[in-house]
Design a protein around this motif. Structure first.
Motif, PDB file in Angstrom:
ATOM      1  N   LYS A 117       0.808  -1.271  -0.255  1.00 28.58           N
ATOM      2  CA  LYS A 117      -0.029   0.003   0.135  1.00 28.58           C
ATOM      3  C   LYS A 117       0.778   1.143  -0.027  1.00 28.58           C
ATOM      4  O   LYS A 117       0.505   2.312  -0.693  1.00 28.58           O
ATOM      5  CB  LYS A 117      -0.965   0.009   1.229  1.00 28.58           C
ATOM      6  CG  LYS A 117      -1.859  -1.275   1.251  1.00 28.58           C
ATOM      7  CD  LYS A 117      -2.699  -1.067   2.280  1.00 28.58           C
ATOM      8  CE  LYS A 117      -3.592  -2.423   2.159  1.00 28.58           C
ATOM      9  NZ  LYS A 117      -4.509  -2.579   3.436  1.00 28.58           N
ATOM     10  N   VAL A 153       0.593   4.273  -2.623  1.00 30.41           N
ATOM     11  CA  VAL A 153       0.486   5.778  -2.272  1.00 30.41           C
ATOM     12  C   VAL A 153       1.484   6.645  -2.700  1.00 30.41           C
ATOM     13  O   VAL A 153       1.457   7.898  -3.281  1.00 30.41           O
ATOM     14  CB  VAL A 153       0.351   5.911  -0.728  1.00 30.41           C
ATOM     15  CG1 VAL A 153       0.519   7.351  -0.137  1.00 30.41           C
ATOM     16  CG2 VAL A 153      -0.871   5.165  -0.050  1.00 30.41           C
ATOM     17  N   LEU A 189       0.532  14.981   3.157  1.00 25.00           N
ATOM     18  CA  LEU A 189      -0.189  13.767   3.099  1.00 25.00           C
ATOM     19  C   LEU A 189      -0.416  13.191   4.566  1.00 25.00           C
ATOM     20  O   LEU A 189       0.467  13.279   5.331  1.00 25.00           O
ATOM     21  CB  LEU A 189       0.501  12.775   2.427  1.00 25.00           C
ATOM     22  CG  LEU A 189       0.098  11.338   2.278  1.00 25.00           C
ATOM     23  CD1 LEU A 189      -1.225  11.420   1.503  1.00 25.00           C
ATOM     24  CD2 LEU A 189       0.852  10.308   1.659  1.00 25.00           C
ATOM     25  N   ALA A 202      -2.145   9.827   6.362  1.00 24.68           N
ATOM     26  CA  ALA A 202      -2.976   8.619   6.128  1.00 24.68           C
ATOM     27  C   ALA A 202      -3.320   7.933   7.426  1.00 24.68           C
ATOM     28  O   ALA A 202      -2.689   8.000   8.572  1.00 24.68           O
ATOM     29  CB  ALA A 202      -1.743   7.627   5.429  1.00 24.68           C
TER      30      ALA A 202
END
Length: 149
Positions: free
Chosen positions: A125, A129, A144, A146
């Motif tokens: 993942k 990203v 960013l 997450a």
């Protein structure tokens, strides 16, 4: 995940080699476990077992489409789940799946006790990203956040 989509454009994807899929199908047949393959949002299986249906009913995944063989499915698959509700059986299957993974440049992960995941090496993942941030011009260090798994 293994592919990133920006509108209709696939930014990045990596799929399992057909040899690895064939070997996984043989292992599933020998161990009498269930197999589910992911091709984007399309899920495939060779046998619509109760374990496969549970993935849809309990985990909210799309119901897998039953096909004769996953190997050779155009355009390929991103990952395979080997599933069984018998945890002892799945524990016996895992070393065999890990051996297969080593031979075909894949990795085995397990987020849920009843499911083993076979993935192409190098996929994560985090990589997905990263690729998406590159295309969108986002600095992941400063722009960013997450949350989740």
């Amino acid at each position: 995940f293994f592919y990133c989509v920006n509108g209709d454009q696939v930014i990045f994807e990596k799929k399992l080699e057909d040899h690895a899929i064939q070997a996984a199908e043989r292992l599933v047949a020998e161990s009498q476990t269930s197999i589910i393959a992911y091709d984007g949002d399309l899920l495939l299986t060779t046998d619509l077992t109760s374990t496969v249906v549970e993935l849809h009913e309990i985990w909210g995944e799309p119901l897998a489409k039953e096909i004769p063989s996953i190997a050779g499915h155009p355009p390929g698959v991103h990952k395979i789940l080997v599933c069984d509700n018998d945890l002892e059986k799945l524990a016996q299957v895992r070393p065999k799946l890990e051996s297969l993974a080593k031979e075909y440049d894949c990795v085995v992960t397990q987020a849920v006790p009843t499911m083993l995941e076979l993935l192409p090496s190098g996929c994560s993942k985090a990589l997905g990203v990263q690729k998406l941030c590159e295309v969108l011009g986002i600095d992941p260090e400063t722009q960013l956040l997450a949350v989740g798994d």
